[in-house]
Write a protein that holds these residues in place. Sequence first.
Motif, mmCIF file in Angstrom:
data_model
loop_
_atom_site.group_PDB
_atom_site.id
_atom_site.type_symbol
_atom_site.label_atom_id
_atom_site.label_comp_id
_atom_site.label_asym_id
_atom_site.label_seq_id
_atom_site.Cartn_x
_atom_site.Cartn_y
_atom_site.Cartn_z
ATOM 1 N N ILE A 288 24.678 -16.906 -7.514
ATOM 2 C CA ILE A 288 24.418 -15.560 -8.022
ATOM 3 C C ILE A 288 22.924 -15.415 -8.224
ATOM 4 O O ILE A 288 22.255 -16.319 -8.733
ATOM 5 C CB ILE A 288 25.160 -15.325 -9.353
ATOM 6 N N ASP A 289 22.386 -14.284 -7.799
ATOM 7 C CA ASP A 289 20.951 -14.031 -7.937
ATOM 8 C C ASP A 289 20.749 -12.712 -8.674
ATOM 9 O O ASP A 289 21.376 -11.693 -8.333
ATOM 10 C CB ASP A 289 20.292 -13.967 -6.559
ATOM 11 N N ALA A 290 19.899 -12.720 -9.696
ATOM 12 C CA ALA A 290 19.579 -11.499 -10.446
ATOM 13 C C ALA A 290 18.076 -11.459 -10.697
ATOM 14 O O ALA A 290 17.454 -12.498 -10.959
ATOM 15 C CB ALA A 290 20.341 -11.457 -11.768
ATOM 16 N N ALA A 291 17.489 -10.268 -10.606
ATOM 17 C CA ALA A 291 16.043 -10.160 -10.773
ATOM 18 C C ALA A 291 15.653 -8.796 -11.329
ATOM 19 O O ALA A 291 16.352 -7.798 -11.115
ATOM 20 C CB ALA A 291 15.333 -10.396 -9.433
ATOM 21 N N VAL A 292 14.531 -8.777 -12.039
ATOM 22 C CA VAL A 292 13.891 -7.560 -12.523
ATOM 23 C C VAL A 292 12.477 -7.535 -11.952
ATOM 24 O O VAL A 292 11.763 -8.550 -11.993
ATOM 25 C CB VAL A 292 13.837 -7.519 -14.062
ATOM 26 N N LEU A 293 12.083 -6.398 -11.373
ATOM 27 C CA LEU A 293 10.763 -6.266 -10.773
ATOM 28 C C LEU A 293 10.036 -5.061 -11.368
ATOM 29 O O LEU A 293 10.660 -4.051 -11.705
ATOM 30 C CB LEU A 293 10.853 -6.097 -9.249
ATOM 31 N N LYS A 294 8.725 -5.195 -11.476
ATOM 32 C CA LYS A 294 7.880 -4.101 -11.951
ATOM 33 C C LYS A 294 6.759 -3.887 -10.936
ATOM 34 O O LYS A 294 6.041 -4.822 -10.584
ATOM 35 C CB LYS A 294 7.280 -4.447 -13.314
ATOM 36 N N THR A 295 6.639 -2.645 -10.456
ATOM 37 C CA THR A 295 5.617 -2.305 -9.469
ATOM 38 C C THR A 295 4.620 -1.331 -10.074
ATOM 39 O O THR A 295 5.007 -0.320 -10.654
ATOM 40 C CB THR A 295 6.266 -1.666 -8.218
ATOM 41 N N LYS A 296 3.335 -1.651 -9.959
ATOM 42 C CA LYS A 296 2.269 -0.771 -10.444
ATOM 43 C C LYS A 296 1.891 0.178 -9.311
ATOM 44 O O LYS A 296 1.242 -0.215 -8.351
ATOM 45 C CB LYS A 296 1.062 -1.589 -10.910
ATOM 46 N N LEU A 297 2.315 1.434 -9.449
ATOM 47 C CA LEU A 297 2.213 2.363 -8.329
ATOM 48 C C LEU A 297 1.751 3.744 -8.781
ATOM 49 O O LEU A 297 2.323 4.319 -9.713
ATOM 50 C CB LEU A 297 3.585 2.483 -7.642
ATOM 51 N N LYS A 298 0.720 4.261 -8.127
ATOM 52 C CA LYS A 298 0.273 5.638 -8.320
ATOM 53 C C LYS A 298 0.311 6.347 -6.978
ATOM 54 O O LYS A 298 0.067 5.740 -5.931
ATOM 55 C CB LYS A 298 -1.159 5.672 -8.869
ATOM 56 N N THR A 299 0.618 7.638 -6.994
ATOM 57 C CA THR A 299 0.655 8.399 -5.749
ATOM 58 C C THR A 299 0.286 9.853 -6.015
ATOM 59 O O THR A 299 0.127 10.278 -7.158
ATOM 60 C CB THR A 299 2.045 8.304 -5.086
ATOM 61 N N ARG A 300 0.144 10.605 -4.931
ATOM 62 C CA ARG A 300 -0.200 12.028 -5.025
ATOM 63 C C ARG A 300 0.786 12.832 -4.180
ATOM 64 O O ARG A 300 1.101 12.456 -3.047
ATOM 65 C CB ARG A 300 -1.625 12.271 -4.542
ATOM 66 N N THR A 301 1.267 13.922 -4.749
ATOM 67 C CA THR A 301 2.120 14.858 -4.027
ATOM 68 C C THR A 301 1.292 16.094 -3.680
ATOM 69 O O THR A 301 0.612 16.650 -4.547
ATOM 70 C CB THR A 301 3.333 15.269 -4.870
ATOM 71 N N THR A 302 1.350 16.508 -2.413
ATOM 72 C CA THR A 302 0.600 17.674 -1.945
ATOM 73 C C THR A 302 1.577 18.742 -1.470
ATOM 74 O O THR A 302 2.484 18.454 -0.678
ATOM 75 C CB THR A 302 -0.348 17.298 -0.802
ATOM 76 N N LEU A 303 1.416 19.956 -1.970
ATOM 77 C CA LEU A 303 2.244 21.078 -1.559
ATOM 78 C C LEU A 303 1.595 21.809 -0.394
ATOM 79 O O LEU A 303 0.380 21.728 -0.181
ATOM 80 C CB LEU A 303 2.448 22.050 -2.723
ATOM 81 N N SER A 304 2.412 22.542 0.349
ATOM 82 C CA SER A 304 1.888 23.328 1.476
ATOM 83 C C SER A 304 0.956 24.437 1.000
ATOM 84 O O SER A 304 0.192 25.001 1.797
ATOM 85 C CB SER A 304 3.039 23.922 2.292
ATOM 86 N N THR A 305 0.974 24.749 -0.286
ATOM 87 C CA THR A 305 0.066 25.745 -0.866
ATOM 88 C C THR A 305 -1.329 25.178 -1.090
ATOM 89 O O THR A 305 -2.249 25.900 -1.470
ATOM 90 C CB THR A 305 0.616 26.223 -2.216
ATOM 91 N N GLY A 306 -1.472 23.859 -0.903
ATOM 92 C CA GLY A 306 -2.740 23.193 -1.167
ATOM 93 C C GLY A 306 -2.826 22.576 -2.548
ATOM 94 O O GLY A 306 -3.765 21.838 -2.854
ATOM 95 N N GLN A 307 -1.872 22.834 -3.406
ATOM 96 C CA GLN A 307 -1.865 22.267 -4.752
ATOM 97 C C GLN A 307 -1.468 20.783 -4.703
ATOM 98 O O GLN A 307 -0.703 20.362 -3.823
ATOM 99 C CB GLN A 307 -0.890 23.040 -5.652
#
Length: 225
Positions: free
Chosen positions: A187-206
């Motif tokens: 049996i295998d069990a794990a907890v992971l934490k990812t340090k992640l930043k991103t940007r969402t861009t709309l078609s309006t330019g926002q």
Amino acid sequence: MAFRHTALAAAAAALLLAAPLAHAQRAGDLIGRVSVTQISPEVDSGDLSPPAFTGTKADIGSDTQPTAGITWMMTDHFSVDLPLAAGFTHEITGDGAIAGVGKIGEVKALPVTLLLQYRFMEPTSTFRPYVGIGPTYAKFYDSRATAALSGLTGGSPDNPTTLEVESKWAVTAQLGMTYAFTDRWSIDAAVLKTKLKTRTTLSTGQTLDATLDPWSYSVGVAYKF
């Protein structure tokens, strides 16, 4: 005499149960697994850039999917692990000033991660905790907006607002354990934490910047080839 034989058999069985499994995880082993994994973003959203209501933010929901993985034991203690998944679908909802509008979009995510692991205890141990760290490429695709987002950003049925979430590199840390119940199955069990930043861009330019920092929880069954 019968009692003696029975006692000896019981003692032998107890010793077998108490003894560690031979070569549960050793150098050169290739281990495959199938699991169930949940990814739960821990979102800290920025504000949608103007023109927008002040404090317009977004939240991203969790998703659970079947997954798999391959582990190669480089030594008795160091291993390389490649988690495998077909992708996750995350619902995007309004937050902050637009918390009541509900779903404003969704995006599919495919985290591609390679982990260097250190496994504690000896190779013959039934129970082996481990830690891991490695790079993740968070691929976002097939993002789409809802009519609610179009209404908030000036879109129309003929010209709806669309959105795109940027794919990013990140770092993932892992804490896990294996418990071998035969020489090959565990049996295998794990907890992971990812340090992640991103940007969402709309078609309006926002644009909207957000820290996602997802937690991942996985449990499954592994087989040593």
